[in-house]
Every structure is written in structure tokens, then in C-alpha cells.
Design an enzyme around this catalytic site. Structure first.
Site, PDB file in Angstrom:
ATOM      1  N   PRO A  88      -5.887   5.568 -15.151  1.00  0.00           N
ATOM      2  CA  PRO A  88      -6.191   4.395 -14.329  1.00  0.00           C
ATOM      3  C   PRO A  88      -5.555   3.133 -14.914  1.00  0.00           C
ATOM      4  CG  PRO A  88      -8.152   5.735 -14.650  1.00  0.00           C
ATOM      5  CD  PRO A  88      -7.104   6.306 -15.547  1.00  0.00           C
ATOM      6  N   GLU A  89      -4.967   2.318 -14.045  1.00  0.00           N
ATOM      7  CA  GLU A  89      -4.295   1.109 -14.514  1.00  0.00           C
ATOM      8  C   GLU A  89      -5.232  -0.093 -14.392  1.00  0.00           C
ATOM      9  OE1 GLU A  89      -0.120   0.850 -13.745  1.00  0.00           O
ATOM     10  OE2 GLU A  89       0.024   2.966 -13.180  1.00  0.00           O
ATOM     11  N   ARG A 109       7.241   8.804 -22.176  1.00  0.00           N
ATOM     12  CA  ARG A 109       6.733   8.728 -20.803  1.00  0.00           C
ATOM     13  C   ARG A 109       7.911   8.789 -19.839  1.00  0.00           C
ATOM     14  NH1 ARG A 109       1.622   6.642 -20.073  1.00  0.00           N
ATOM     15  NH2 ARG A 109       1.901   7.443 -17.954  1.00  0.00           N
ATOM     16  N   LYS A 134      -6.900  -2.418 -19.651  1.00  0.00           N
ATOM     17  CA  LYS A 134      -7.530  -1.150 -19.314  1.00  0.00           C
ATOM     18  C   LYS A 134      -8.884  -0.973 -20.000  1.00  0.00           C
ATOM     19  CE  LYS A 134      -3.005   1.042 -18.670  1.00  0.00           C
ATOM     20  NZ  LYS A 134      -2.129   2.179 -19.000  1.00  0.00           N
TER      21      LYS A 134
END
Length: 348
Positions: A2-3, A317, A51
Site C-alpha cells: 500500500p502506498e 524493484r 507509509k
């Protein structure tokens, strides 16, 4: 994962649902031993920074938030964390906020039924054994599952977390201090801008989707060293991220495409986890195959120029970009674009 917009939605949900109320706390899973010590405290407020979520609890509602008796429940959802809500009508705007893949295709336990009233009673909802923390108030409850961090901090501990974070585009920045911190930090380093955007010490709350999409909207290659970027370019990038995250916080969804582009090459590459978002089942939301320009669109034609979208690993990533729209641009080269990020007006 989740951002940042998700965590700001969570903070707002806790303010609405539990703010100023005495709450019951428990850890059905048994892995949050501090839950018993928080039992019966009042939720003074909720705070989102990047976050990270902080829930402020105190013995009574009249306690000064700066008092040393205030305890800060620090939560980081990580890859798998999610909050699930149940309560009276109007208690929560969303059934679940957090990692959306936990919600897709999952069969929820039904609320117990009050046979006399013929209605579901959230007070009789038995927590799943995976619930790390349950918070219950007069109007509803919230269950936390799968977080990367769930701990109780005092004021110095909370500040230590904040000191490690860069500016959050969703936090008030009336004098531009956050924007300047971001720009100065990026320009001090030769590290690629695509790496820096994922560094929570540079800018807090940005994840892989916002990274890929903001760079596309800026027509900026992810591999350009930060030190080669001009101050106006980075200020423009910051302002676009402010707008994108604000849209996400308002709607609960990441949508970065302009309305006139959404039907162009409306496809996406699904993976085992997919790119699902909370609310995908709703008919009135922008579907995920229309929501992004490059994220999870590798091997497909760019919506704007038709060039094949590419992906590769960047600092462990996957980064996604269009090699034509995002040609290398820096202050050492001519930098122009048809649509400055600050001029894009994102609409549902």
C-alpha cells in the site's frame, strides 16, 4: 505494498470512526502483547506520514497530545497488511483499506445475525485468528492483519521514526519546506531519480506505481542521476505527486491517466498478484486496465506514442517506462514537453 494515499485514508477513517472515544483493544493472534495495556484508552487522533500510521491513545480525552502519557501505536502495513472495518451504518466508507490482494477472491466471514431484529450485528463478529490487533468502539471495530510493524512508541520513539522520513506530499506544506527538502535531497545525489523516488528518506509515501507513473507524466527517464535534474523540473514532479496522491486519498484508487487517454491501448499485463485495487468490483470506477500509462504494461504499446513499454530491475524493484516518451532529460540537455505535469488536471 500500500502506498502513501492508503495510509492517509486510514488515518481519516480512524478519526471518523474512533476519534475522542474510549476503545477496547485486543490481539486475537497474540503477537501484539501491548494490546492489553491499551485497553480502555481514548483515541485522541490518527496521523499518517508516508507509509506510517500513528494512533494516539491516552487515558482520557482531555489529555494534552504532547503529554508523556500518550502512547503512539505505530503501524506499517508492509506488503500484506490491511485493516478491515465493520460497524453501524455510516461507520466506515470502505470495508477494507490496505493490501488489496487480501480482499480479492477472499470469502469473508459473515456477520452474526440478530434473529430478533433480522439484521447483522458487528458486535458478534468473531475475529479471524490472523488478526494482530482489534480496536473496537461504540460504533464499530477495525481488525489489522499482516502488518510489517505494529508497536507502541512514546513521543521520542515516534519522533525517531519521523526523523528517518523525507517529506510527505500529502502533508500540509504552506511554506514549501517539504518541496525544497525533496528537491535539495535529489539534486545532492548522483543516484538515479527512479531509485530516489522509492527512498522513503527522500520522499515519503511513494511506491512502485506512483514512481513509474509520475516519471512517465514528467517525460523523465528513471535512470537520470538526480544531480543532473533542474530545480524547476523537480518542483514540477513534486507538484504532480501532490495531485496524484491527493486523488488517491480522496478516491482510494491510483489513477494516473487523463480521461482522453484511457481508451487508448486499454490493456495491462496481469501477473500472479495482478495490479488489483480496492474497489475493482465497483462498476463506476476507472478499471485498472485504463488507470496506468506504463505500470504493468511492459511489452504493450505506449498509450501515447505506440512504442513498446519496457521494464527492468532497478535497485531490486521493477521499473516501467516508455523509451520514446521518457527520453533522457536533464539540465544538461534540451528539456521540453508538451504537457507540463503541473498543468495536468486529473479527473475521475
Amino acid at each position: 505494498m500500500p502506498e502513501g494515499h492508503t495510509v492517509h485514508r486510514l488515518a481519516a477513517a480512524f478519526e471518523r470512526g474512533f476519534g475522542g472515544q474510549r476503545v477496547a483493544t485486543s490481539s486475537p493472534q497474540g503477537r501484539f502483547s501491548d494490546a492489553a495495556a491499551l485497553e480502555g484508552m481514548v483515541l485522541l487522533g490518527a496521523e499518517a506520514v508516508g507509509k506510517h500510521l500513528f494512533l494516539q491513545l491516552a487515558p482520557s480525552a482531555d489529555v494534552d497530545p504532547a503529554s508523556p502519557v500518550v502512547r503512539h501505536v505505530h503501524i506499517h502495513l508492509g506488503l500484506y497488511g490491511s485493516w478491515t472495518f465493520a460497524g453501524d451504518p455510516g461507520f466506515a466508507e470502505a470495508h477494507a483499506i490496505g493490501a488489496p490482494r487480501l480482499r480479492v477472491g477472499e470469502t469473508e466471514e459473515s456477520l452474526a445475525t440478530d434473529e430478533a431484529a433480522g439484521t447483522a450485528d458487528w458486535r458478534r463478529l468473531v475475529p479471524r485468528p490472523t488478526v494482530r490487533l482489534r480496536i473496537a468502539g461504540p460504533r464499530g471495530l477495525a481488525d489489522l492483519t499482516g502488518p510489517a510493524a505494529c508497536e507502541v512508541l512514546d513521543a521520542p520513539g515516534r519522533q525517531a521514526v519521523l526523523d528517518r522520513l523525507g517529506p510527505d506530499p500529502l502533508r500540509p506544506d504552506p511554506d514549501g519546506t517539504g518541496r525544497r527538502r525533496f528537491v535539495d535531497r535529489v539534486r545532492r545525489s548522483r543516484t538515479a531519480i527512479g531509485v530516489q523516488l522509492m527512498n522513503q528518506q527522500v520522499i515519503a509515501g511513494i511506491g512502485n506505481i506512483y514512481r513509474a507513473e509520475a516519471l512517465f507524466r514528467a517525460r523523465l527517464a528513471p535512470f537520470v542521476p538526480g544531480a543532473d535534474l533542474s530545480r524547476p523540473l523537480l518542483e514540477d514532479l513534486w507538484e504532480d505527486l501532490v495531485a496524484l496522491l491527493a486523488y488517491g486519498a480522496r478516491t482510494g484508487r491510483i489513477v494516473t491517466t487523463e480521461p482522453e487517454h484511457r481508451d487508448l491501448e486499454a490493456r495491462i499485463i496481469e501477473r500472479s498478484r495482478g495490479t488489483r485495487q480496492n474497489g475493482d468490483e465497483d462498476a463506476d470506477v476507472v478499471p485498472r486496465e485504463k488507470s496506468f500509462y506504463v505500470y504493468h504494461r511492459q511489452s504493450l504499446p505506449c498509450r501515447l506514442c505506440g512504442t513498446t513499454v519496457r521494464s527492468q530491475d532497478l535497485a531490486a524493484r521493477t521499473v516501467f517506462w516508455c523509451p520514446a516518451c521518457q527520453r533522457v532529460r536533464s539540465r544538461r540537455a534540451s528539456w521540453t514537453r508538451e504537457h507540463p505535469a503541473a498543468a495536468w488536471a486529473l479527473t475521475p
